[in-house]
Design an enzyme around this catalytic site. Sequence first.
Site: not given
Ligand code: NDP
Ligand code: HSE
Length: 449
Positions: A32, A62, A123, A150, A154, A205, A208, A223, A325
């Site tokens: 995401t 990666a 986080k 966090v 924002i 999206g 978590e 957070k 998001g």
């Molecule tokens: P997703 O689950 O959507 O994406 C995770 C990504 O990591 C995928 O592309 C996955 O690969 C990849 N991945 C998983 N395991 C491995 C590995 N061993 N080696 C390399 N790549 C790997 O997560 P998000 O994008 O939603 O979240 C990512 C981070 O951002 C988290 O820490 C989350 O807490 C943080 N975050 C998310 C927010 C949100 O709104 N979504 C907001 C703020 C923070 P593949 O595509 O092949 O499955």
């Molecule tokens: N899962 C988290 C939330 C993503 O819903 O706020 C943003 O950190």
Amino acid sequence: MSTQNSNIPSSAGNSGKAPGEAVGIAILGHGTVGREVLRLMEEHRDALEHRIGGPIEVRGVAVSDKEKHRGSVPEELLTDDAMTLIQRDDIDLVVEVIGGIDYPRRLLLTALQAGKSVVTANKALVAAHADELAEAADRANVDLYFEAAVAAAIPVVGMLRRSLAGDQIELVSGIVNGTTNFILDAMDSTGASYDDMLKEAMALGYAEADPTADVEGHDAASKAAILASLAFHTRVNYDDVYCEGISHITAEDIAAAKAAGQTIKLLAICQRISDESGQEYVSARVHPTLISRDHPLASVDKSYNAVFVEAEAAGRLMFYGNGAGGDPTASAVLGDIVGAARNKVHGGRAPGENTYANLPVADFGQVPTRYHIDMEVVDKVGVLAELATFFAERGISLRTVRQEERGGHARLIVVTHTALEADLAQCVERLKESTSVKAVKSVLRLYSE
Ligand code: NDP
Ligand code: HSE
């Protein structure tokens, strides 16, 4: 003071780049957030290079599954071996948007020790291992940025690290989890079900990878740990934060709150408190909270977040915006990429962690709060007087008591004045033991400023 680690290659660290030499970036994760980071970097490449003062180049992405369709990402950039990617000599900056704790911890420590700067949105990792990561960044003279960790878009981390660095902060509180706000808002405004809204938050999206982290309050607690550490210059870890989620909140709780002119929000509250001897403590907690519908936090809807700060000289500040998001989070990640890349090009480091104040973390029982207790009680003479003694014995004064006839029993809603959490919790246990109380239906804390 920073010290140079002798294991770091001389080309690493933030010592500046030769004119025209690109900053090499590894993006770990293409989910995401990662997808949007790459899209925006591509879309705004020229503008970003101007802002940085030099070129940047994504040299590897990666992922877990290399066979998945990745749109416009060139195949030669993809790898499922993040550990090898981050150690390459042509990588200066590692952006971690994978999630989890153990594996990204190993990746980021390796990257920092090798003199790469790090940007992360993680986080859970920062709240559990901030000391170790900050120390590794200091030793290698590189940056550790985590604005997206966090409240997504924002800019609260930068605000605490830089803008309010000269002030004395008393309180940081607010809505810092988009998923739970999305669920509670829909339950309140449309009567939608908890399960349906959780599914929708996952599809959008916001949630978590394991949404238990959202609904049980763990994400907000991470957070809160980060906010409290920055605000009070004291290391507060995830385990120091009292945490209660929203999975026990029922449609009946929401309806009761509504009838009383209130709404329920999951709040993170980070506060400087003092005991009778003047000893200062830091308190960090996350729990569902009743708030008057007139309060600005009550109107924070959908997946929006809002953070209040109270500082000695600045007074009261409020920050509001997209808290979850792909795009909003990518905005914060990109801001960090610009900052870290700029330091790679020109040399120097961003302000880092400072935990000099080292205040003790308060036990949750020491925290002053107010309770709203909803009970089913036996409908007979003397019950009210009996239950009132349980409060009086613990020095808890009652603000309002409302009783409704319910055919054979009575519903009793008690709102207390401020008292210590430990006294209130003991009082609830005593109420549960009383034969005059058929059921304690809900216990919620009230927002107090
Ligand atoms: P997703 O689950 O959507 O994406 C995770 C990504 O990591 C995928 O592309 C996955 O690969 C990849 N991945 C998983 N395991 C491995 C590995 N061993 N080696 C390399 N790549 C790997 O997560 P998000 O994008 O939603 O979240 C990512 C981070 O951002 C988290 O820490 C989350 O807490 C943080 N975050 C998310 C927010 C949100 O709104 N979504 C907001 C703020 C923070 P593949 O595509 O092949 O499955
Ligand atoms: N899962 C988290 C939330 C993503 O819903 O706020 C943003 O950190």
